[in-house]
Scaffold this active site. Structure first.
Site, PDB file in Angstrom:
ATOM      1  N   ARG A 123      11.030  33.811 -18.862  1.00  0.00           N
ATOM      2  CA  ARG A 123      12.454  34.048 -19.114  1.00  0.00           C
ATOM      3  C   ARG A 123      12.718  34.317 -20.592  1.00  0.00           C
ATOM      4  NH1 ARG A 123      17.285  35.825 -17.147  1.00  0.00           N
ATOM      5  NH2 ARG A 123      19.040  34.529 -17.841  1.00  0.00           N
TER       6      ARG A 123
ATOM      7  N   GLU B 176      15.254  -1.055  -7.907  1.00  0.00           N
ATOM      8  CA  GLU B 176      15.736  -2.397  -8.230  1.00  0.00           C
ATOM      9  C   GLU B 176      14.838  -3.472  -7.611  1.00  0.00           C
ATOM     10  OE1 GLU B 176      18.689   0.542  -8.935  1.00  0.00           O
ATOM     11  OE2 GLU B 176      17.634   0.105  -7.069  1.00  0.00           O
TER      12      GLU B 176
ATOM     13  N   THR C 205      13.574  -0.022  -3.150  1.00  0.00           N
ATOM     14  CA  THR C 205      14.249   0.694  -4.235  1.00  0.00           C
ATOM     15  C   THR C 205      13.674   0.315  -5.602  1.00  0.00           C
ATOM     16  OG1 THR C 205      15.903  -1.045  -4.486  1.00  0.00           O
ATOM     17  CG2 THR C 205      16.383   0.708  -2.885  1.00  0.00           C
TER      18      THR C 205
ATOM     19  N   GLY D 150       0.822  -1.209   0.000  1.00  0.00           N
ATOM     20  CA  GLY D 150       0.000   0.000   0.000  1.00  0.00           C
ATOM     21  C   GLY D 150       0.851   1.252   0.000  1.00  0.00           C
TER      22      GLY D 150
ATOM     23  N   GLU E 171      10.190   2.610   0.533  1.00  0.00           N
ATOM     24  CA  GLU E 171       9.228   1.520   0.288  1.00  0.00           C
ATOM     25  C   GLU E 171       9.764   0.500  -0.719  1.00  0.00           C
ATOM     26  OE1 GLU E 171       6.374   1.427   2.120  1.00  0.00           O
ATOM     27  OE2 GLU E 171       7.016   3.287   3.038  1.00  0.00           O
TER      28      GLU E 171
ATOM     29  N   GLN F 158      17.245  22.016 -15.508  1.00  0.00           N
ATOM     30  CA  GLN F 158      17.905  22.358 -16.783  1.00  0.00           C
ATOM     31  C   GLN F 158      17.227  23.554 -17.436  1.00  0.00           C
ATOM     32  OE1 GLN F 158      20.582  20.718 -17.391  1.00  0.00           O
ATOM     33  NE2 GLN F 158      21.169  21.526 -19.386  1.00  0.00           N
TER      34      GLN F 158
ATOM     35  N   HIS G 239      15.641  25.910 -15.952  1.00  0.00           N
ATOM     36  CA  HIS G 239      15.969  27.101 -15.156  1.00  0.00           C
ATOM     37  C   HIS G 239      17.421  27.544 -15.345  1.00  0.00           C
ATOM     38  CE1 HIS G 239      12.176  26.444 -13.056  1.00  0.00           C
ATOM     39  NE2 HIS G 239      12.371  27.561 -12.370  1.00  0.00           N
TER      40      HIS G 239
END
Length: 213
Positions: A100, A199, A197, A73, A195, A168, A170
């Protein structure tokens, strides 16, 4: 968690509520974390701490199975958290790109920026749908282990990609604490770790796929 029957290995683990004032319970230093700094993390050390048997949480020796269900969960929740972080980074990047100016025009008009925004939006939508599917299965009481791991895996990695692109976009400002995208970047990393990885999620997904054959 504590071992209450060493002969059963992980099947001999039980959960207990340990009150803060329990003698022998010591809270070690609060860790100086990379991200999610609003949530304190500290190690606990217990030295001859005695806990009443009435503080047993759940059935004796069933903590491992209960924890496994909780983690499933929790992966849905981490996936939702990742979607939110990615969305926040996307919104900041879009706002900045429309404000910008470089070389006489807003950077949102440059194709390189547009492609980054397009990738972010697409992956955020895909991650959100995966999280919603896992949540629906969980709420319906249906098997959702694979769906939760897929949602958590994809959303977490999409969040890292989105926050990286936001920085990037910014440019140098994205590396400063004056702008929120650097915090989103730091917070997103936990989603690839907490919770289970990325992997571990791939291992779970593969196990579910092979078990279904």
């Amino acid at each position: 968690m504590a071992s209450t029957d060493r002969s059963q290995g992980k099947r001999g683990i039980s959960a207990f509520i340990v009150e803060r004032e329990t003698p022998g319970l010591n809270v070690c230093k609060v860790e100086n974390k990379l991200g999610v700094r609003a949530s304190d993390t500290a190690a606990l050390r217990m030295e001859a701490a005695r806990v009443p048997k009435d503080n047993l949480l759940g059935a004796l020796n069933e903590a491992f199975d209960n924890l496994s269900r909780i983690l499933q969960g929790g992966r849905v929740g981490i996936g939702a958290m990742a979607v939110g972080i990615a969305r926040g980074a996307f919104e900041e990047a879009l706002k900045y790109a429309e404000e910008r100016k470089q070389f006489g025009k807003f950077i949102a008009e440059f194709e390189a920026i547009q492609w980054m925004l397009a990738d972010m939006a697409t992956e955020i939508d895909a991650a959100r749908l995966l999280v919603q599917r896992a949540a629906r299965l969980k709420d319906a009481g249906q098997p959702f282990s694979q769906a939760a791991s897929e949602a958590k895996l994809y959303a977490a990695e999409a969040a890292m990609r989105a926050t990286t692109k936001a920085i990037q976009i910014h440019g140098g400002y994205g590396y400063l604490k004056d702008y929120p995208v650097e915090r989103y970047f730091r917070d997103a990393k936990l989603c690839e770790i907490g919770e289970g990885t990325s992997e571990v999620q791939r291992m779970i997904i593969a196990k579910e796929i092979l078990a279904a054959k």
